[in-house]
Design a protein around this motif. Sequence first.
Motif, PDB file in Angstrom:
ATOM      1  N   THR A  35      46.076  38.561  62.985  1.00 39.19           N
ATOM      2  CA  THR A  35      46.863  37.538  62.305  1.00 39.19           C
ATOM      3  C   THR A  35      46.037  36.271  62.074  1.00 39.19           C
ATOM      4  OG1 THR A  35      47.733  36.778  64.429  1.00 39.19           O
ATOM      5  CG2 THR A  35      49.062  38.370  63.199  1.00 39.19           C
ATOM      6  N   GLU A  36      44.896  36.182  62.737  1.00 39.31           N
ATOM      7  CA  GLU A  36      44.022  35.019  62.589  1.00 39.31           C
ATOM      8  C   GLU A  36      43.142  35.096  61.339  1.00 39.31           C
ATOM      9  OE1 GLU A  36      44.312  32.509  64.926  1.00 39.31           O
ATOM     10  OE2 GLU A  36      45.908  33.789  65.715  1.00 39.31           O
ATOM     11  N   LYS A  37      42.954  36.297  60.795  1.00 47.63           N
ATOM     12  CA  LYS A  37      42.068  36.476  59.640  1.00 47.63           C
ATOM     13  C   LYS A  37      42.783  36.169  58.334  1.00 47.63           C
ATOM     14  CE  LYS A  37      39.120  40.149  61.491  1.00 47.63           C
ATOM     15  NZ  LYS A  37      38.681  41.548  61.283  1.00 47.63           N
ATOM     16  N   LEU A  38      42.029  35.606  57.406  1.00 44.10           N
ATOM     17  CA  LEU A  38      42.513  35.360  56.055  1.00 44.10           C
ATOM     18  C   LEU A  38      42.097  36.513  55.150  1.00 44.10           C
ATOM     19  CD1 LEU A  38      41.406  31.623  55.736  1.00 44.10           C
ATOM     20  CD2 LEU A  38      43.684  32.486  56.311  1.00 44.10           C
ATOM     21  N   ALA A  39      42.710  36.612  53.990  1.00 42.55           N
ATOM     22  CA  ALA A  39      42.348  37.652  53.016  1.00 42.55           C
ATOM     23  C   ALA A  39      40.857  37.587  52.701  1.00 42.55           C
ATOM     24  CB  ALA A  39      43.171  37.491  51.744  1.00 42.55           C
ATOM     25  N   ASP A  41      38.464  36.763  54.679  1.00 41.25           N
ATOM     26  CA  ASP A  41      37.720  37.356  55.785  1.00 41.25           C
ATOM     27  C   ASP A  41      37.622  38.870  55.620  1.00 41.25           C
ATOM     28  OD1 ASP A  41      37.450  34.829  57.046  1.00 41.25           O
ATOM     29  OD2 ASP A  41      39.413  35.072  57.992  1.00 41.25           O
ATOM     30  N   TYR A  42      38.749  39.481  55.254  1.00 39.15           N
ATOM     31  CA  TYR A  42      38.751  40.929  55.032  1.00 39.15           C
ATOM     32  C   TYR A  42      37.882  41.290  53.836  1.00 39.15           C
ATOM     33  CZ  TYR A  42      42.484  41.331  58.447  1.00 39.15           C
ATOM     34  OH  TYR A  42      43.204  41.293  59.603  1.00 39.15           O
ATOM     35  N   ALA A  43      37.971  40.519  52.779  1.00 39.18           N
ATOM     36  CA  ALA A  43      37.154  40.772  51.583  1.00 39.18           C
ATOM     37  C   ALA A  43      35.667  40.728  51.919  1.00 39.18           C
ATOM     38  CB  ALA A  43      37.487  39.765  50.490  1.00 39.18           C
ATOM     39  N   LEU A  44      35.274  39.780  52.738  1.00 43.59           N
ATOM     40  CA  LEU A  44      33.876  39.672  53.148  1.00 43.59           C
ATOM     41  C   LEU A  44      33.439  40.885  53.979  1.00 43.59           C
ATOM     42  CD1 LEU A  44      31.347  37.909  53.111  1.00 43.59           C
ATOM     43  CD2 LEU A  44      32.207  36.769  55.159  1.00 43.59           C
ATOM     44  N   GLU A  45      34.291  41.315  54.902  1.00 45.72           N
ATOM     45  CA  GLU A  45      33.950  42.477  55.722  1.00 45.72           C
ATOM     46  C   GLU A  45      33.842  43.751  54.886  1.00 45.72           C
ATOM     47  OE1 GLU A  45      35.521  42.924  59.815  1.00 45.72           O
ATOM     48  OE2 GLU A  45      36.738  41.167  59.300  1.00 45.72           O
ATOM     49  N   VAL A  46      34.794  43.977  53.983  1.00 46.24           N
ATOM     50  CA  VAL A  46      34.759  45.157  53.115  1.00 46.24           C
ATOM     51  C   VAL A  46      33.521  45.108  52.228  1.00 46.24           C
ATOM     52  CG1 VAL A  46      35.910  46.341  51.200  1.00 46.24           C
ATOM     53  CG2 VAL A  46      37.255  45.549  53.167  1.00 46.24           C
ATOM     54  N   SER A  47      33.231  43.937  51.663  1.00 44.95           N
ATOM     55  CA  SER A  47      32.035  43.781  50.824  1.00 44.95           C
ATOM     56  C   SER A  47      30.772  44.090  51.608  1.00 44.95           C
ATOM     57  CB  SER A  47      31.957  42.357  50.262  1.00 44.95           C
ATOM     58  OG  SER A  47      33.023  42.114  49.392  1.00 44.95           O
ATOM     59  N   SER A  48      30.720  43.689  52.866  1.00 46.64           N
ATOM     60  CA  SER A  48      29.558  43.967  53.711  1.00 46.64           C
ATOM     61  C   SER A  48      29.370  45.468  53.917  1.00 46.64           C
ATOM     62  CB  SER A  48      29.703  43.303  55.075  1.00 46.64           C
ATOM     63  OG  SER A  48      29.554  41.925  54.972  1.00 46.64           O
ATOM     64  N   PHE A  49      30.473  46.178  54.188  1.00 45.67           N
ATOM     65  CA  PHE A  49      30.389  47.626  54.340  1.00 45.67           C
ATOM     66  C   PHE A  49      29.851  48.270  53.068  1.00 45.67           C
ATOM     67  CE2 PHE A  49      33.738  47.235  57.733  1.00 45.67           C
ATOM     68  CZ  PHE A  49      32.972  47.762  58.761  1.00 45.67           C
TER      69      PHE A  49
END
Length: 70
Positions: A35-39, A41-49
Amino acid sequence: SLYMLLALDIGNTNLVFGIYTDGKWTHQFRIETSTEKLAEDYALEVSSFFLENNIHIRDIKHSVLSSVVP
């Protein structure tokens, strides 16, 4: 590949996503949800993968999304 599908399953514990191409799952990833992550943050992680695995977003032609999260 002529057909590349991105499948995402958004759960209360994990965001699981994978790439399906040439009749098989070629990549599978898991990110812990919080619940602490923003959209962003997820976009950055997915982009990194994607970057680390040489997956180009322009090659993804289809997507499927499932979620238990309201």
